[in-house]
Design a protein around this motif. Structure first.
Motif, PDB file in Angstrom:
ATOM      1  N   ASP A 228     113.109  61.869 101.737  1.00  0.00           N
ATOM      2  CA  ASP A 228     113.567  63.073 101.060  1.00  0.00           C
ATOM      3  C   ASP A 228     112.553  64.211 101.193  1.00  0.00           C
ATOM      4  OD1 ASP A 228     115.951  61.971 100.188  1.00  0.00           O
ATOM      5  OD2 ASP A 228     115.014  61.114  98.401  1.00  0.00           O
ATOM      6  N   LYS A 229     111.280  63.861 101.411  1.00  0.00           N
ATOM      7  CA  LYS A 229     110.231  64.871 101.529  1.00  0.00           C
ATOM      8  C   LYS A 229     109.813  65.132 102.971  1.00  0.00           C
ATOM      9  CE  LYS A 229     108.042  64.069  97.006  1.00  0.00           C
ATOM     10  NZ  LYS A 229     106.752  63.740  96.335  1.00  0.00           N
ATOM     11  N   CYS A 230     110.036  64.173 103.845  1.00  0.00           N
ATOM     12  CA  CYS A 230     109.575  64.304 105.237  1.00  0.00           C
ATOM     13  C   CYS A 230     110.290  65.463 105.930  1.00  0.00           C
ATOM     14  CB  CYS A 230     109.830  63.013 105.997  1.00  0.00           C
ATOM     15  SG  CYS A 230     109.331  63.065 107.734  1.00  0.00           S
ATOM     16  N   VAL A 231     109.513  66.330 106.582  1.00  0.00           N
ATOM     17  CA  VAL A 231     110.073  67.488 107.286  1.00  0.00           C
ATOM     18  C   VAL A 231     109.940  67.344 108.797  1.00  0.00           C
ATOM     19  CG1 VAL A 231     109.690  69.059 105.348  1.00  0.00           C
ATOM     20  CG2 VAL A 231     107.877  68.727 107.053  1.00  0.00           C
ATOM     21  N   GLN A 232     109.617  66.149 109.262  1.00  0.00           N
ATOM     22  CA  GLN A 232     109.517  65.868 110.705  1.00  0.00           C
ATOM     23  C   GLN A 232     108.466  66.736 111.418  1.00  0.00           C
ATOM     24  OE1 GLN A 232     111.018  63.621 112.713  1.00  0.00           O
ATOM     25  NE2 GLN A 232     112.275  62.658 111.143  1.00  0.00           N
ATOM     26  N   CYS A 233     107.352  66.976 110.735  1.00  0.00           N
ATOM     27  CA  CYS A 233     106.277  67.744 111.387  1.00  0.00           C
ATOM     28  C   CYS A 233     105.515  66.900 112.401  1.00  0.00           C
ATOM     29  CB  CYS A 233     105.315  68.295 110.341  1.00  0.00           C
ATOM     30  SG  CYS A 233     104.377  67.023 109.454  1.00  0.00           S
ATOM     31  N   ARG A 234     105.592  65.575 112.257  1.00  0.00           N
ATOM     32  CA  ARG A 234     104.993  64.602 113.172  1.00  0.00           C
ATOM     33  C   ARG A 234     103.463  64.594 113.143  1.00  0.00           C
ATOM     34  NH1 ARG A 234     108.480  61.934 116.245  1.00  0.00           N
ATOM     35  NH2 ARG A 234     110.618  62.759 116.385  1.00  0.00           N
ATOM     36  N   HIS A 235     102.871  65.154 112.121  1.00  0.00           N
ATOM     37  CA  HIS A 235     101.416  65.080 111.998  1.00  0.00           C
ATOM     38  C   HIS A 235     100.955  63.626 111.878  1.00  0.00           C
ATOM     39  CE1 HIS A 235     100.737  69.485 110.485  1.00  0.00           C
ATOM     40  NE2 HIS A 235     101.210  69.412 111.711  1.00  0.00           N
ATOM     41  N   CYS A 236     101.693  62.847 111.111  1.00  0.00           N
ATOM     42  CA  CYS A 236     101.309  61.439 110.913  1.00  0.00           C
ATOM     43  C   CYS A 236     101.402  60.655 112.215  1.00  0.00           C
ATOM     44  CB  CYS A 236     102.180  60.801 109.843  1.00  0.00           C
ATOM     45  SG  CYS A 236     103.957  60.895 110.177  1.00  0.00           S
ATOM     46  N   GLU A 237     102.458  60.894 112.975  1.00  0.00           N
ATOM     47  CA  GLU A 237     102.631  60.193 114.251  1.00  0.00           C
ATOM     48  C   GLU A 237     101.509  60.536 115.220  1.00  0.00           C
ATOM     49  OE1 GLU A 237     105.757  59.956 118.040  1.00  0.00           O
ATOM     50  OE2 GLU A 237     106.210  61.206 116.300  1.00  0.00           O
ATOM     51  N   HIS A 238     101.097  61.797 115.238  1.00  0.00           N
ATOM     52  CA  HIS A 238     100.058  62.230 116.166  1.00  0.00           C
ATOM     53  C   HIS A 238      98.671  61.727 115.762  1.00  0.00           C
ATOM     54  CE1 HIS A 238     102.825  65.866 117.271  1.00  0.00           C
ATOM     55  NE2 HIS A 238     103.227  64.721 117.813  1.00  0.00           N
ATOM     56  N   LEU A 239      98.523  61.293 114.491  1.00  0.00           N
ATOM     57  CA  LEU A 239      97.239  60.761 114.028  1.00  0.00           C
ATOM     58  C   LEU A 239      97.171  59.244 114.087  1.00  0.00           C
ATOM     59  CD1 LEU A 239      96.272  62.875 110.878  1.00  0.00           C
ATOM     60  CD2 LEU A 239      95.007  62.690 113.016  1.00  0.00           C
ATOM     61  N   PRO A 268     101.394  67.103 105.074  1.00  0.00           N
ATOM     62  CA  PRO A 268     101.395  68.350 104.298  1.00  0.00           C
ATOM     63  C   PRO A 268     102.396  68.365 103.153  1.00  0.00           C
ATOM     64  CG  PRO A 268     102.611  68.666 106.332  1.00  0.00           C
ATOM     65  CD  PRO A 268     102.067  67.277 106.387  1.00  0.00           C
ATOM     66  N   ASN A 269     103.301  67.404 103.126  1.00  0.00           N
ATOM     67  CA  ASN A 269     104.375  67.440 102.129  1.00  0.00           C
ATOM     68  C   ASN A 269     104.362  66.229 101.198  1.00  0.00           C
ATOM     69  OD1 ASN A 269     106.385  69.302 101.384  1.00  0.00           O
ATOM     70  ND2 ASN A 269     108.003  67.916 102.084  1.00  0.00           N
ATOM     71  N   ASP A 270     103.234  65.483 101.215  1.00  0.00           N
ATOM     72  CA  ASP A 270     103.081  64.310 100.334  1.00  0.00           C
ATOM     73  C   ASP A 270     104.241  63.326 100.497  1.00  0.00           C
ATOM     74  OD1 ASP A 270     101.749  62.786  98.447  1.00  0.00           O
ATOM     75  OD2 ASP A 270     102.870  63.649  96.775  1.00  0.00           O
ATOM     76  N   ALA A 271     104.596  63.066 101.758  1.00  0.00           N
ATOM     77  CA  ALA A 271     105.757  62.214 102.031  1.00  0.00           C
ATOM     78  C   ALA A 271     105.369  60.781 102.391  1.00  0.00           C
ATOM     79  CB  ALA A 271     106.585  62.814 103.169  1.00  0.00           C
ATOM     80  N   ILE A 272     104.078  60.508 102.509  1.00  0.00           N
ATOM     81  CA  ILE A 272     103.643  59.163 102.921  1.00  0.00           C
ATOM     82  C   ILE A 272     102.814  58.560 101.802  1.00  0.00           C
ATOM     83  CG2 ILE A 272     102.384  57.826 104.644  1.00  0.00           C
ATOM     84  CD1 ILE A 272     102.971  59.905 106.676  1.00  0.00           C
ATOM     85  N   HIS A 273     103.103  57.316 101.474  1.00  0.00           N
ATOM     86  CA  HIS A 273     102.414  56.646 100.382  1.00  0.00           C
ATOM     87  C   HIS A 273     102.011  55.233 100.805  1.00  0.00           C
ATOM     88  CE1 HIS A 273     105.141  59.655  98.630  1.00  0.00           C
ATOM     89  NE2 HIS A 273     104.233  59.810  97.670  1.00  0.00           N
ATOM     90  N   TYR A 274     100.934  54.763 100.194  1.00  0.00           N
ATOM     91  CA  TYR A 274     100.522  53.361 100.324  1.00  0.00           C
ATOM     92  C   TYR A 274     100.929  52.680  99.034  1.00  0.00           C
ATOM     93  CZ  TYR A 274      97.504  49.261 100.956  1.00  0.00           C
ATOM     94  OH  TYR A 274      97.018  47.980 101.095  1.00  0.00           O
TER      95      TYR A 274
END
Length: 521
Positions: A228-239, A268-274
């Motif tokens: 619901d928060k992910c905007v597909q910026c792909r920053h996480c994938e690139h890291l 940037p959108n607090d969409a990933i959590h542990y």
């Protein structure tokens, strides 16, 4: 507290723990004294592969439980080769933002390669081909590089410092050409893979990573993406250095995720959590439906008469589909059974041929109960070689057979085993060497001295030598003065007293040696 703040805290703690582990493990192999090994030797005992070889079930199971709860923390914190890969992967990406050519991208898991590598390692363990296992064990790869490459360089630096401050220099230990060559090649291969592709070795080749991946697939805590928060910026994938974030399906492959927390801190959108929770869509896109397969395809209806009430009841007989991959895997295992048996016989034949060609049995380090058990359990990490005070241990080439290269072997032409030293037995993490007290070391026999009377200078040239007799710490060698007529005395070995320390062979002035030590079967 925002998830980004929590992620940064977790990442900082993970990095500090990894740096501490990496520093202590390097010092464990490189230190010329015993200060670091005395403080950090426990780190070698908790390494997963040596623990498995030592049958340390408590350590092995503990790591499996940790992985089942938290994911593959072992690979990102406790494994020194894993930390080395992170360093190499970070170098070309320092200061680079998302969108550069150094970005990581999702790649499907190389399941066939992972499973095949693990199968080869397990098969090698069963066959006793320890050269294969030592080449793929991450702890041994890092240990050999530290012993054969970093330690001589560190010794040279210490000696330069000693020359400036007028202090005693250290004795630089130069490893064998074989050990040094293999250490450089394997570490360069792992470093190059990490430099360009991140954790490819860890997730596709390493048997420890594959084993933990089977468990972390079901880990309780894991990286979860809030769609619901992910905007597909792909920053996480690139890291993601594990290349395990699939943004097309918003799924993280936990079997490859090494829980580095890099993706959490950069979102940037607090969409990933542990977390242990799984995010549910606020607007569900998929609903549960009935089985679309017709009843006729799912099974066959048959009727039978119920004897109890005489009524006709309907019974469904279902037929399970055969999984082709499982069927082929099972068939491969069955077909490989005679091949494994035959390969085991071949390995034994090769070993016997090597022993026969060498002309004598190589001498093992102390603390060996059974020779085969030592050869099977040793991972060739080089820790015992690194800290041998007399430098009598070296990496083997074909002394134990080519299939067991790089195992520690005693070279009595270069030095001898100190009578009161038990250091190597105290440091071995794989159980190949059993810990000995000084009293037990005095009674621990690793070989038997054998005299070639014709080569003895005292006997052939009448020289009053007797160096072997004077040097023997157990009094096992005496000079027989009633020798051959016209010749001098020659040494006689009391096999009940000889423990094979090699002091006699080392001091013998004859060339070739008049007294040599043979290993025990």
């Amino acid at each position: 507290m925002k998830n980004g703040v929590t992620g940064r805290l977790l990442r900082c703690v993970r990095i500090m723990a990894a740096v501490m582990t990496f520093s202590l493990m390097t010092g464990l192999f490189v230190d010329y004294g015993m200060s670091v090994p005395a403080m950090a030797s426990w780190l070698s005992d908790i390494q997963l592969f040596p623990a498995a070889m030592a049958f340390a079930f408590a350590t092995f199971v503990s790591w499996l439980i940790v992985t089942l709860i938290f994911g593959r923390l072992y690979c990102s914190v406790a494994c020194p080769l894993g930390v080395f890969q992170d360093i190499c992967a970070r170098l070309p990406r320092i200061g680079k933002r998302s969108g550069s050519k150094w970005d990581y991208h999702y790649s499907p898991p190389k399941a066939a390669l992972r499973n095949m590598t693990l199968f080869v390692v397990v098969l090698s363990i069963l066959l006793g081909i320890s050269a294969v296992t030592s080449l793929l064990d991450p702890y041994s790869i890092f240990g050999r590089f530290s012993v054969y490459v970093i330690k001589p360089v560190w010794g040279w630096i210490l000696n330069q410092w000693s020359a400036l401050n007028d202090t005693p220099p250290v004795r630089i230990a130069v490893g064998s050409m074989l050990g040094t060559g293999i250490a450089v090649v394997t570490m360069s291969f792992v470093g190059a893979m990490a430099f360009f592709n991140g954790r490819t070795f860890c997730n596709s080749v390493c048997p420890v990573g594959t084993t933990l991946g089977f468990v972390s697939r079901y880990s309780i805590f894991r990286i979860d993406i809030n769609t619901d928060k992910c905007v597909q910026c792909r920053h996480c994938e690139h890291l993601c250095k594990a290349s395990c974030i699939d943004l097309l399906s918003h799924v993280v492959d936990t079997s490859r995720c090494v829980v580095c927390f890099d993706c959490i801190t950069d979102c940037p959108n607090d969409a990933i959590h542990y977390t242990y929770n799984r995010h549910q869509l606020s607007i569900p896109l998929m609903q549960r439906v009935r089985n679309p397969i017709p009843d006729s395809a799912a099974g066959v209806h048959t009727g039978h008469l119920d004897v109890s009430d005489g009524k006709q009841v309907e019974e469904r007989i279902s037929f399970d589909k055969i999984d082709r991959r499982r069927f082929l895997a099972f068939g491969a295992v069955v077909a490989a059974a005679p091949v494994v048996s035959r390969a085991s016989d071949v390995v034994k034949t090769i070993d016997k041929a090597e022993y026969s060609r060498a002309g004598r049995l190589a001498v093992t380090p102390p603390g060996v109960h059974r020779r085969k058990e030592f050869l099977d359990r040793c991972t060739a990490c080089g820790l015992c070689i690194s800290h041998c005070p007399q430098r009598v241990l070296k990496a083997s080439f074909d002394e134990y057979g080519l299939l067991r290269a790089l195992h520690p072997v005693k070279d009595y032409d270069a030095s001898w085993c100190v009578y009161d030293c038990t250091r190597c037995t105290e440091l071995c993490p794989s159980g190949a060497l059993n810990p000995l007290t000084v009293v037990e070391k005095h009674r621990s026999r690793v070989g038997i001295a054998k005299v070639n009377v014709l080569m003895c200078l005292s006997n052939s040239e009448g020289i009053n030598c007797g160096a072997c007799s004077r040097r023997c710490p157990t009094g096992a060698i005496s000079m027989n003065k009633n020798g051959i007529s016209g010749h001098g005395p020659f040494p006689v070995v009391d096999h009940d007293k000889c423990i094979g320390c090699g002091a006699c062979q080392y001091v013998c002035p004859a060339r070739p040696k008049a007294i040599i030590v043979n290993g025990l079967v």
